[in-house]
Design a protein around this motif. Structure first.
Motif, PDB file in Angstrom:
ATOM      1  N   GLY A 170       2.768  -6.501   0.019  1.00 46.50           N
ATOM      2  CA  GLY A 170       2.169  -6.989   1.264  1.00 46.50           C
ATOM      3  C   GLY A 170       0.844  -7.696   1.103  1.00 46.50           C
ATOM      4  N   GLY A 223      -4.195   1.260   2.949  1.00 47.53           N
ATOM      5  CA  GLY A 223      -3.500   0.789   1.765  1.00 47.53           C
ATOM      6  C   GLY A 223      -3.555   1.829   0.649  1.00 47.53           C
ATOM      7  N   TYR A 282      -0.001  -0.978  -2.364  1.00 49.69           N
ATOM      8  CA  TYR A 282       0.330  -1.791  -1.192  1.00 49.69           C
ATOM      9  C   TYR A 282      -0.917  -2.048  -0.364  1.00 49.69           C
ATOM     10  CZ  TYR A 282       0.629   2.871   1.030  1.00 49.69           C
ATOM     11  OH  TYR A 282       0.378   4.143   1.474  1.00 49.69           O
ATOM     12  N   SER A 301       1.156  -2.511   5.365  1.00 50.84           N
ATOM     13  CA  SER A 301       2.081  -3.530   4.876  1.00 50.84           C
ATOM     14  C   SER A 301       3.538  -3.214   5.216  1.00 50.84           C
ATOM     15  CB  SER A 301       1.923  -3.692   3.356  1.00 50.84           C
ATOM     16  OG  SER A 301       2.076  -2.437   2.706  1.00 50.84           O
TER      17      SER A 301
END
Length: 577
Positions: free
Chosen positions: A458, A416, A404, A408
């Motif tokens: 995302g 992330g 991700y 997100s």
């Protein structure tokens, strides 16, 4: 126009062409119609359903076409990226007209299958009538069969553009077809498509020539020097003795023109001296390496024409491995069992090819162990990432697989996270219990495998990935497909080769396995079995297979004195059997 009227007119036009009456159709289309009527006795009034072969028959065709599929796949994916927005579907067919590979839009999956634009479809002219694939394979030339060019009225909505694929020995091995479910009325709308398909096939044939003739000189040829390094029109290979050893279809046509004949047998050029085709001394070919100006690249053909050449020197010849010699990791997966030995030998032949593998077998037979052996046997090294699709929580499986982007979703890490698929980039992705993956994620996985890129949750930009996929399941995936619990298109993407691992009770090398597992769990402490204990272990049918044996041996080691395991140290279910 009413369908019945259109059908009657179509049939009448075919009948009129058979009677020799003038028609606006291309001569190649009329010739195909005549073959359908006179050679195959097909009925123009019959509306035939698209024929999809059974899975077992398709698999046999795919196994016979492994080399073609491996060579063509990259070219197909590159072509599809350029034409998918226009609704095209790509079919790779073998010389018998069977679709052995396919790339299409999953959004119209059902419509494609109904129309026969699907893997396993059979498009020979003898069975399907005039169509792009059938006419191409019969004539041996690229062709467009557009809408009512088709013999069978059921196929008239389609527009099919196909080009033949030839082996380096001159034999026809298949065709690449690009089709539309619906297309503009005018046939000339497919003229550009025809040139794009022919260009893709040239690259496929060139890749095959370079792969199969590594120890020979490779000459890429073109009429002009400007496009020589971009898209050569043809290529040949020349053996160390100065004879032609291989050629693309474009080279065959070029040499045929020199001989004054278009329909020469392609194989008649194999073995001919280089100087018989070119006014150039074979021993001077090394002088062409690194040529940069058109004058340095120019070669004169025997008929006086000038062609330009880009030369690649032979690669160093390597001693071929003995057929019986296996990579060490694969040789270590059995102790002489016939079935496992056959599995290892088959796996060794495909281990370095971009062919997906499915491992099938009961729970605990060692599917991950075999997957690791396959990975360790590859020349191309990289990470081995194993994913148990049944163990990942459904709420987390998407972010775990695909990763991700930063922030997100609520709870996401600020930096992330790289998903497991991306972590496997450059190596092997092992999908254990693939049959338990939710259908919605199967669609995303299919896209990853088709596009060779992953889109993190995302994120707005995909990440390219290069992965070799090995899947495993204790259930037959085909049964799950038939039950609607597993996507058929993903199944065909994954089942390049299915390797069945036998249950432990069926293996003839059980005593060897006992010694291997004992060494594995002993952790440096010698582990031995009394004669009675070993006999009991050999009699037991091990319903939990190797996984159960590991658990039992760990218990025995804990109960034994100085690593000597007696019958009294064995679980009751083993003693009582």
């Amino acid at each position: 126009m009413d369908q019945s009227i259109a059908f009657a007119r179509h049939v009448q036009e075919i009948v009129s062409a058979a009677e020799g009456k003038q028609t606006s159709r291309d001569p190649e289309v009329v010739q195909s119609w005549l073959r359908c009527l006179n050679d195959y006795n097909l009925d123009p009034e019959h509306k035939g359903e698209a024929r999809i072969l059974p899975e077992n028959v398709l698999r046999q065709h795919q196994q016979e076409a492994e080399d073609l599929m491996s060579i063509a796949r990259f070219g197909m994916e590159d072509l599809y990226r350029r034409v998918n927005s226009m609704g095209y579907v790509l079919l790779l067919v073998n010389a018998k007209g069977v679709t052995v590979d396919f790339i299409g839009d999953e959004k119209v999956d059902r419509e494609l299958k109904r129309a026969g634009l699907y893997i396993g479809s059979e498009w020979s002219e003898e069975n399907a009538g005039t169509c792009g694939v059938g006419a191409c394979l019969t004539s041996g030339e690229a062709i467009v069969i557009h809408q009512t060019d088709h013999f069978d009225m059921a196929h008239t909505p389609l527009s099919c553009t196909a080009a033949p694929i030839y082996h380096s020995d001159g034999s026809l091995i298949g065709a690449l077809d690009v089709s539309l479910l619906m297309s503009p009325t005018e046939k000339y709308s497919q003229a550009l498509t025809l040139e794009v398909v022919k260009s893709c096939v040239r690259r496929i044939e060139l890749a095959n020539l370079m792969s199969s003739r590594r120890s020979d000189w490779i000459l890429r040829l073109n009429r002009t020097s400007e496009f020589l390094g971009v898209d050569p029109s043809c290529a040949i290979s020349v053996a160390p003795d100065g004879t032609i050893s291989g050629l693309t279809h474009g080279a065959h046509k070029l040499f045929g023109q020199i001989q004054g004949q278009e329909k020469l047998n392609p194989q008649c050029f194999i073995g001919k001296p280089f100087e018989e085709i070119f006014e150039f001394d074979f021993n001077d070919i090394p002088c062409l390496i690194g040529a940069e100006t058109p004058g340095e690249q120019a070669l004169e053909l025997s008929d006086g024409q000038v062609i330009f050449a880009d030369v690649q020197a032979p690669q160093r010849r390597e001693r071929a491995p003995l057929r019986s010699a296996l990579p060490e990791p694969l040789a270590a997966i059995h102790g002489g069992d016939r079935v496992m030995r056959g599995l290892a030998e088959k796996a060794a032949r495909i281990v370095d090819k971009q062919i997906s593998i499915i491992l099938e077998g009961e729970t605990g037979v060692g599917k991950e162990y075999v997957a690791k052996a396959l990975h360790a046997s590859r020349k191309k090294k990289g990470p081995f990432i194993a994913i148990n699709c049944a163990a990942l929580p459904e709420a987390l499986i998407e972010s775990e697989l695909f990763g991700y982007a930063p922030n997100s979703f609520t709870g996401a890490h600020a930096k992330g996270k790289k998903g497991l698929i991306e972590q496997a980039n450059g190596g092997t992705l092992f999908l254990d219990e693939i049959g338990d993956m939710p259908l919605v994620l199967q669609a995303r996985l299919l896209r990853v495998l088709a596009e060779k890129e992953v889109m993190p949750v995302g994120a707005t930009k995909p990440v390219p990935v290069d992965i070799r996929v090995i899947s495993a399941s204790h259930r037959k995936l085909k049964s799950l497909v038939d039950a609607g619990q597993f996507r058929q298109d993903l199944y065909y993407r994954l089942n390049g080769v299915v390797l069945g691992i036998p249950a432990l009770r069926d293996r003839t090398d059980k005593s060897w396995i006992i010694r291997q597992i004992a060494a594995l769990v002993s952790d440096g402490v010698p582990m031995r079995f009394s004669r009675a204990a070993e006999e009991a272990l050999m009699r037991y049918d091990w319903p939990g297979n190797i996984r159960e044996m590991i658990s039992v041996f760990e218990l025995c080691l804990a109960l034994s004195i100085d690593g000597m395991v007696g019958v009294e140290d064995l679980p009751e279910q083993i003693i009582s059997q």
